[in-house]
Write a protein that holds these residues in place. Sequence first.
Motif, mmCIF file in Angstrom:
data_model
loop_
_atom_site.group_PDB
_atom_site.id
_atom_site.type_symbol
_atom_site.label_atom_id
_atom_site.label_comp_id
_atom_site.label_asym_id
_atom_site.label_seq_id
_atom_site.Cartn_x
_atom_site.Cartn_y
_atom_site.Cartn_z
ATOM 1 N N SER A 73 0.667 -0.754 -0.141
ATOM 2 C CA SER A 73 -0.297 -0.177 -0.016
ATOM 3 C C SER A 73 0.947 1.261 -0.139
ATOM 4 C CB SER A 73 -1.267 -0.635 0.794
ATOM 5 O OG SER A 73 -0.595 -0.192 2.219
ATOM 6 N N PHE A 74 -0.039 2.647 -0.514
ATOM 7 C CA PHE A 74 0.699 3.457 -0.847
ATOM 8 C C PHE A 74 0.246 4.744 0.647
ATOM 9 C CE2 PHE A 74 2.238 7.972 -2.845
ATOM 10 C CZ PHE A 74 3.662 8.030 -3.478
ATOM 11 N N GLU A 75 1.140 5.446 0.787
ATOM 12 C CA GLU A 75 1.011 6.340 2.349
ATOM 13 C C GLU A 75 0.675 7.907 1.486
ATOM 14 O OE1 GLU A 75 2.590 5.029 6.051
ATOM 15 O OE2 GLU A 75 4.040 6.283 4.817
ATOM 16 N N GLY A 76 1.506 8.097 0.350
ATOM 17 C CA GLY A 76 0.388 9.031 -0.133
ATOM 18 C C GLY A 76 1.969 10.232 -0.528
ATOM 19 N N TRP A 77 1.716 11.488 -1.137
ATOM 20 C CA TRP A 77 2.650 12.023 -1.826
ATOM 21 C C TRP A 77 2.208 13.325 -0.918
ATOM 22 C CZ3 TRP A 77 3.563 9.968 -6.594
ATOM 23 C CH2 TRP A 77 2.968 9.192 -6.844
ATOM 24 N N GLY A 78 3.795 14.021 -0.670
ATOM 25 C CA GLY A 78 3.858 15.675 0.226
ATOM 26 C C GLY A 78 4.971 16.127 -0.033
ATOM 27 N N LEU A 85 12.996 -4.143 4.045
ATOM 28 C CA LEU A 85 12.264 -5.044 4.357
ATOM 29 C C LEU A 85 12.615 -6.197 5.100
ATOM 30 C CD1 LEU A 85 9.800 -7.633 3.085
ATOM 31 C CD2 LEU A 85 11.502 -8.150 1.751
ATOM 32 N N ARG A 86 14.190 -6.140 5.115
ATOM 33 C CA ARG A 86 14.358 -7.103 6.449
ATOM 34 C C ARG A 86 14.915 -6.495 7.732
ATOM 35 N NH1 ARG A 86 20.307 -6.696 6.445
ATOM 36 N NH2 ARG A 86 20.492 -4.623 7.318
ATOM 37 N N ASP A 87 14.297 -5.170 8.147
ATOM 38 C CA ASP A 87 14.851 -4.430 9.185
ATOM 39 C C ASP A 87 13.337 -4.126 9.580
ATOM 40 O OD1 ASP A 87 17.253 -5.358 9.472
ATOM 41 O OD2 ASP A 87 18.197 -3.122 9.046
ATOM 42 N N LYS A 88 12.136 -4.174 8.928
ATOM 43 C CA LYS A 88 10.468 -3.818 9.089
ATOM 44 C C LYS A 88 10.727 -2.445 9.078
ATOM 45 C CE LYS A 88 10.675 -8.458 11.169
ATOM 46 N NZ LYS A 88 10.071 -9.140 12.695
ATOM 47 N N LYS A 89 11.087 -1.518 8.667
ATOM 48 C CA LYS A 89 11.208 -0.056 8.092
ATOM 49 C C LYS A 89 10.455 0.045 6.856
ATOM 50 C CE LYS A 89 14.568 0.079 11.030
ATOM 51 N NZ LYS A 89 14.361 -0.390 12.571
ATOM 52 N N ARG A 90 9.731 1.381 7.555
ATOM 53 C CA ARG A 90 9.368 2.124 6.021
ATOM 54 C C ARG A 90 10.445 2.549 5.685
ATOM 55 N NH1 ARG A 90 6.017 4.035 10.356
ATOM 56 N NH2 ARG A 90 7.084 5.885 10.264
ATOM 57 N N VAL A 91 10.014 2.964 3.960
ATOM 58 C CA VAL A 91 10.882 3.569 2.869
ATOM 59 C C VAL A 91 9.882 5.411 2.473
ATOM 60 C CG1 VAL A 91 12.242 3.605 1.220
ATOM 61 C CG2 VAL A 91 12.762 1.623 2.777
ATOM 62 N N TRP A 92 10.921 6.075 3.015
ATOM 63 C CA TRP A 92 10.185 7.286 2.110
ATOM 64 C C TRP A 92 11.616 7.669 1.561
ATOM 65 C CZ3 TRP A 92 7.878 11.824 5.835
ATOM 66 C CH2 TRP A 92 6.423 10.995 5.704
ATOM 67 N N GLN A 93 10.336 8.107 -0.179
ATOM 68 C CA GLN A 93 11.569 9.151 -0.901
ATOM 69 C C GLN A 93 11.384 10.524 -0.299
ATOM 70 O OE1 GLN A 93 13.687 10.735 -2.715
ATOM 71 N NE2 GLN A 93 14.161 9.481 -4.333
ATOM 72 N N SER A 94 12.165 10.726 0.909
ATOM 73 C CA SER A 94 11.850 11.844 1.375
ATOM 74 C C SER A 94 12.333 13.430 -0.324
ATOM 75 C CB SER A 94 12.314 12.409 2.593
ATOM 76 O OG SER A 94 13.694 12.008 2.846
ATOM 77 N N GLU A 95 12.983 13.799 -0.313
ATOM 78 C CA GLU A 95 13.632 14.769 -0.882
ATOM 79 C C GLU A 95 13.898 14.206 -2.950
ATOM 80 O OE1 GLU A 95 16.162 17.468 1.229
ATOM 81 O OE2 GLU A 95 16.520 18.294 -1.095
ATOM 82 N N LEU A 112 13.144 1.306 -5.823
ATOM 83 C CA LEU A 112 12.640 1.553 -4.113
ATOM 84 C C LEU A 112 11.771 0.976 -3.363
ATOM 85 C CD1 LEU A 112 14.623 3.477 -2.069
ATOM 86 C CD2 LEU A 112 12.801 5.305 -2.322
ATOM 87 N N GLN A 113 9.972 1.303 -3.920
ATOM 88 C CA GLN A 113 9.179 0.477 -3.370
ATOM 89 C C GLN A 113 8.764 1.827 -2.314
ATOM 90 O OE1 GLN A 113 8.471 -3.424 -2.352
ATOM 91 N NE2 GLN A 113 8.868 -3.855 -4.395
ATOM 92 N N ALA A 114 9.106 2.939 -2.712
ATOM 93 C CA ALA A 114 8.614 3.631 -1.282
ATOM 94 C C ALA A 114 6.888 3.335 -0.845
ATOM 95 C CB ALA A 114 8.633 5.542 -2.475
ATOM 96 N N ASP A 115 7.272 4.312 0.684
ATOM 97 C CA ASP A 115 5.512 4.107 0.477
ATOM 98 C C ASP A 115 5.133 5.683 0.474
ATOM 99 O OD1 ASP A 115 4.763 1.424 2.956
ATOM 100 O OD2 ASP A 115 7.541 1.949 2.948
ATOM 101 N N ALA A 116 5.760 6.400 0.306
ATOM 102 C CA ALA A 116 5.775 7.817 -0.528
ATOM 103 C C ALA A 116 6.387 8.264 -0.713
ATOM 104 C CB ALA A 116 5.455 8.122 1.884
ATOM 105 N N ILE A 117 5.796 9.675 -1.527
ATOM 106 C CA ILE A 117 6.884 10.278 -2.316
ATOM 107 C C ILE A 117 7.182 11.701 -2.129
ATOM 108 C CG2 ILE A 117 7.794 11.269 -4.910
ATOM 109 C CD1 ILE A 117 7.008 8.180 -5.502
ATOM 110 N N ILE A 118 7.684 12.618 -1.610
ATOM 111 C CA ILE A 118 8.095 13.884 -1.303
ATOM 112 C C ILE A 118 9.189 14.434 -1.544
ATOM 113 C CG2 ILE A 118 8.073 15.692 0.759
ATOM 114 C CD1 ILE A 118 6.487 12.472 1.029
ATOM 115 N N PHE A 119 8.320 16.027 -2.005
ATOM 116 C CA PHE A 119 8.863 16.710 -3.124
ATOM 117 C C PHE A 119 9.670 17.754 -1.768
ATOM 118 C CE2 PHE A 119 6.337 16.347 -6.864
ATOM 119 C CZ PHE A 119 6.988 16.930 -7.909
ATOM 120 N N TRP A 120 11.100 18.499 -2.727
ATOM 121 C CA TRP A 120 11.687 19.626 -1.455
ATOM 122 C C TRP A 120 10.788 20.164 -1.735
ATOM 123 C CZ3 TRP A 120 14.256 21.161 1.870
ATOM 124 C CH2 TRP A 120 14.804 21.884 1.528
ATOM 125 N N GLN A 121 10.557 21.425 -2.693
ATOM 126 C CA GLN A 121 10.004 22.755 -2.722
ATOM 127 C C GLN A 121 9.130 22.168 -3.685
ATOM 128 O OE1 GLN A 121 11.563 26.149 -1.080
ATOM 129 N NE2 GLN A 121 12.727 25.799 -2.739
#
Length: 575
Positions: free
Chosen positions: A41-46, A291-301, A338-347
Amino acid sequence: MKCKRIRLYGKLTGILLIILCYPVLAGAVTVAVDASKVVKSFEGWGTSLCWWGNVIGNYSEKTCDSIVSLLFDTSGLGLNILRYNIGGGEPASHNHMGAGREIEGYKTTESSAYDWNRDAAQRKVMFSAKSKIDKNHFIAEAFSNSPPWWMTISGCASGGTNGASNLKSNYYKAFADYLTDVVKHFNDEWGVTFRTLEPFNEPISNWWKVNGGQEGCHFSRNEQMILIKDVSDKLQEKNLATEIAASDETGYNETIDTYNAFNATTRFLISQINTHGYSGTKRREIRDVALRDKKRVWQSELDGSGAAKPFDVWAHNHNDIVPGLDIAERFMKDLKELQADAIIFWQIVESEQAQISLNKNWGCIHADFNGGEKFYLTKKYYSVKQFTKFIRPGSIILDVNNPDAVAFVSKSNDKLIIVQRNATDTDVSYEYKLGNFKSVAENVSVWRTSASENFVNTGTAAVSDGVIKATSKKLSITTFVVDVQSGSVAAQNKNELRDDYDGSLITVSKQYGRLIIYNRYCSKSELALFDLSGKMLYRNFLNSGVHQITLPEGVTIIRISDSNGKHMTSAVANH
């Protein structure tokens, strides 16, 4: 004949365009879209709010609201994630940062009291945006670019001498205390709960230097581990549910190298891996450790100008489709690899003056940062809308066999969304072969952004024998939306198909034959697995945390429920 454009870059900014023409086989490109090939599932955009929030928040109420609505209202881009910058601030004698880049800290000196009236412009934009986002989809993260200037060795929030580490060695706990005090005040006084706190921004990089153009601070990997532990201790001490994200390195390779350098204790303290997307190729390596360590992944910028390398020049032009095609390609790689949970713009809002001066196309809206309140929607804005308008929080990513296409099933399991990118100079015919959908409507809604179109509804395409036949116009991004009932998520009794859980509280994905359930729900939940005939295969109770269950072969219906009658029903396939 098919022509492909190849961009070659020299040492400076010159661009040589070569046209290669070669024969291709006639006929449509086949893309398999199988509802059973569920990824996650995908958390969204920001977007982050600095530095544009620090500028737009000082606009008139009317203009500020117009821009915020274009970004966060569902009639616009419908972004649902905000990254708020906890500023370091500068001493009064410093004046070397660009427009909007100096973010006020909440303490002006070490001995002063907290002043919660500071940083009013960025907060104004944040509260306005929050008011436009569905409360079930709103996610906020706080992050820091630099410690407060008075905690730094150089006395400057833009960095240290020659890019060296800049937080005083005896101020780690004080910095952790400052960050968590701000997080607590937002939670207790302003009703904003930051799900995550990120103490760094591109920390391993050494370009953060005294008297620079923006806030920044170098941290070695050992120093990062010290600060992560101190921040974790302060979050617990203040009874905050906020988790830690790290480390927002500049590119994928730096991110995985930093994470792998952390010891087991530090990795345990991190709930979310944040990466920027400006360089490197190791998206899959990040995915695998997450996946191994059970973390979310964000493309945060993420962003770029239109050139193959995001910081390279690409002629400033609000109406150029190439920057839109470029960001679409970056989205697709991060969703697939990356199978990002979310994708976030810089500005997502950039300075028009800066983009003209630099001859670039960052941002989706260009606005006056140096006086005035004019703003411009770019072609990239409409290109991004091809994704964000239809791929809403909680949508399920499907694995599709085309590098220029992504497919999602809506959270309510009643719509299929396909986004197709065509960066070539010729139209391309596609046949989307739909599999494992219980039912598919006869007509598909088609939306397109191209060199001559801005998010236009171009009509409908037909579905025949489970196949969508459509043409992707040259230099365009096309979105196909069709009503479906997905066989991979449909139970025998439709009345049981309720999803009352907040998508930010529980997520389900499948990786390598295992079901990954991240339960952030406060109460114990029951998990049950069924085959397609309705036979129960497994039943257990889940406390909060991440759970992994080995899946049987074939399609499995999963149902998670609690004592209050809330259900989440979905399905995964293991072939």
